[in-house]
Design a protein around this motif. Structure first.
Motif, PDB file in Angstrom:
ATOM      1  N   ASN A   1       0.777  -1.132  -0.054  1.00 57.35           N
ATOM      2  CA  ASN A   1      -0.166  -0.014   0.093  1.00 57.35           C
ATOM      3  C   ASN A   1       1.000   1.340  -0.161  1.00 57.35           C
ATOM      4  O   ASN A   1       1.731   1.380   0.879  1.00 57.35           O
TER       5      ASN A   1
ATOM      6  N   LEU B   1      -4.143  -3.786   1.321  1.00 57.37           N
ATOM      7  CA  LEU B   1      -5.139  -3.102   0.530  1.00 57.37           C
ATOM      8  C   LEU B   1      -6.618  -3.454   0.733  1.00 57.37           C
ATOM      9  O   LEU B   1      -7.127  -4.540   1.186  1.00 57.37           O
TER      10      LEU B   1
ATOM     11  N   ASP C   1      -9.023   1.681  -1.435  1.00 59.16           N
ATOM     12  CA  ASP C   1      -7.546   2.006  -1.824  1.00 59.16           C
ATOM     13  C   ASP C   1      -7.180   1.955  -3.197  1.00 59.16           C
ATOM     14  O   ASP C   1      -6.199   2.325  -3.595  1.00 59.16           O
TER      15      ASP C   1
END
Length: 543
Positions: free
Chosen positions: A441, A448, A462
């Motif tokens: 991430n 995520l 995300d």
């Protein structure tokens, strides 16, 4: 009869030959995921669900033990018959299904009469293994394409009379007249056992539909005798000691399958690439002395007479002839008694797909450590879809893997928004204390989280946007310690939900939802020999 001297001889042999890898089959992970998802849908509690998962694996595990073939050949021969192998004509497949269905109904109803809810779970695990294997070991996928307007067909053997040309692969492979009709392995043959093989995702979908149908029919057979026994089975309550045995058995199922090596094996959890010889042999030795007798005893019930073993050993209960009407599964002939119907059950589901197309290590600075400070990363993933975590394959010593993971979950076709959570890990083998959590991430966290809109395929969270096919994946990478870069796509796929076409022989029904190292024999049952579950493999087809 399992005599005392035979069991002693078996113990000695297994100590010497115990860590022999098994042949290939629907890999362990798909069997477990299918079983867990279907049983969760209808309300099985954790004890019951995990018991069925373990019995499903043990069906493969003991099938692949060479020592068993020498010491208890009758049990070994019967186990061989629970995988739908070597049925080279449609009539042979039909005869098998007839006999298997007859035996199953008798066995489940006998357990209900005896008020043996645990035996119901054992039989369910064994029989589900066979049902699931049919769709991955046969050419059902090739002979039953998805109807127009749908991504996946779900018609089962019991739903249609369109069976011309259906057959299963020949196993062992050396007995097949050609590679095309052999069961095969990860590179050839008829099987669809893992994501390495063509049309694996279609075989998985058929197996899901068939597993739901089979569990529903078993419920009907059991409740016809005693509805309380079905409730007792799906609300099974184990003791703390038994839960410890169950946990150890499921850990062995995962680790032995993940790490199995030798004789061409390179892992069999969910495809190849996870094998690790030292860990495999160490885990096999540990499993050899781990108590798990409650769950393994049904395969090797010590009995005083041959009649008793044919009737009460769970393996023989599903495969052997008996005067109560049970049929010999090894006989290529129609059943000699009336064959029970297996009712059609509506699907009304969509498949949620998360497919990773790449995972790789990201460069590190001069004074930074790599993900695996002692070498190359061993990536695996934990992917949660709609609340169900699915553990994906490990790739040993690979800094980059293309198309590493195919993850599926079935949700109601009316569901418009599905939550997805993705974690990537680096496996640290037993010489280290814990696995490394990888950062994929670009923000403040490692994982995520996203939500898929199943109507327009748009992701939010995300990852934002539409990334719904192999040629249009999203890509995200981390910026902290243990950083990695991942590409994937997420989408929903339509499942056909058509009525049966076999002249109304299968009546449509609804699913019942539940309210909410000791003895020598035990050492055999503990899994002294290292095997793996029989899900077998093909070059992957794109989703």
């Amino acid at each position: 009869m399992v005599k005392k001297y035979a069991r002693k001889g078996l113990l000695a042999a297994t100590v010497l030959l115990g860590l022999v890898p098994a042949a290939q089959a629907f890999d362990t992970g798909p069997h477990q995921d299918l079983t867990r998802e279907v049983l969760s849908e209808i309300g099985f509690n954790q004890d019951a669900n995990e018991t069925v998962q373990l019995e499903n694996w043990l069906t493969d595990y003991y099938t692949n033990q060479p020592v068993l073939k020498k010491v208890l050949p009758s049990i070994s021969h019967s186990l061989d018959q629970l995988h739908f192998d070597g049925l080279a004509t449609t009539s042979r497949v039909d005869h098998y299904w007839q006999r298997f269905t007859v035996n199953s109904k008798i066995a489940f109803q006998e357990a209900a009469r005896n008020k043996d809810s645990f035996r119901i779970l054992v039989l369910l695990g064994m029989s589900l293994h066979a049902v699931q294997d049919f769709y991955t070991h046969s050419n059902w996928v090739e002979t039953h394409p998805a109807p127009s307007g749908f991504d996946y067909a779900t018609v089962t053997w019991f739903d249609t009379n369109k069976r011309e040309g259906v057959r299963t692969g020949i196993y062992p492979n050396k007995d097949a007249p050609s590679r095309e009709v052999a069961h095969g392995d990860y590179t050839f043959g008829m099987n669809h056992d893992s994501q390495s093989r063509p049309e694996y995702h279609r075989a998985y979908t058929f197996a899901y539909a068939a597993s739901r149908q089979w569990v529903n029919q078993v419920r009907a057979w059991v409740t016809e005798i005693d509805a309380n026994e079905w409730q007792a089975a799906q609300n099974q309550s184990l003791t703390d000691s038994e839960r410890g045995q169950l946990k150890a058995g499921l850990e062995a199922a995962y680790r032995i399958s993940e790490w199995v090596t030798a004789e061409g094996n390179d892992g069999h959890w969910k495809g190849k690439g996870s094998g690790s010889g030292p860990e495999f042999y160490a885990k096999g030795a540990a499993w050899m002395v781990t108590p798990c007798e409650k769950f393994t005893r049904p395969f090797f019930t010590p009995v005083p007479s041959e009649d008793y073993i044919n009737k009460y050993n769970c393996v023989f209960a599903l495969t052997s002839r008996h005067e109560d009407g049970r049929q010999d599964l090894g006989v290529d002939a129609p059943a000699t008694v009336e064959v029970p119907k297996v009712a059609h059950i509506p699907i009304k589901k969509q498949m949620i797909v998360v497919r990773a197309t790449e995972i790789k290590e990201l460069p590190v600075g001069v004074f930074e450590l790599k993900i695996d400070s002692g070498g190359i990363a061993d990536f695996y993933a934990k992917i949660t879809i709609d609340g169900m975590m699915l553990l994906e394959n490990t790739y040993q010593n690979k800094e980059r893997v293309v198309d590493p993971w195919d993850t599926f979950k079935f949700v109601d076709d009316s569901k418009e928004r599905v939550d997805i959570h993705i974690e990537v890990w680096d496996e640290d083998l037993p010489f280290k204390t814990s696995d490394d959590h990888c950062d994929i991430n670009p923000g403040d966290k490692e994982d995520l989280d996203m939500t898929l809109n199943t109507r327009n395929q748009e992701l939010s969270g995300d990852v934002r946007g539409i990334f719904d096919n192999h040629d249009k994946p999203w890509g995200e990478g981390g910026n902290k310690k243990n950083r990695a870069f991942m590409k994937a796509y997420c989408c929903s796929r339509k499942l056909a939900d058509l009525p049966p076409d076999n002249n109304g022989e299968q009546a449509s029904v609804t699913v019942a939802k539940a309210s909410a190292g000791p003895a020598i024999l035990s050492l055999l049952a503990l899994g002294i020999v290292g095997g793996v579950v029989r899900f077998r493999p093909q070059e992957r087809g794109r989703l």
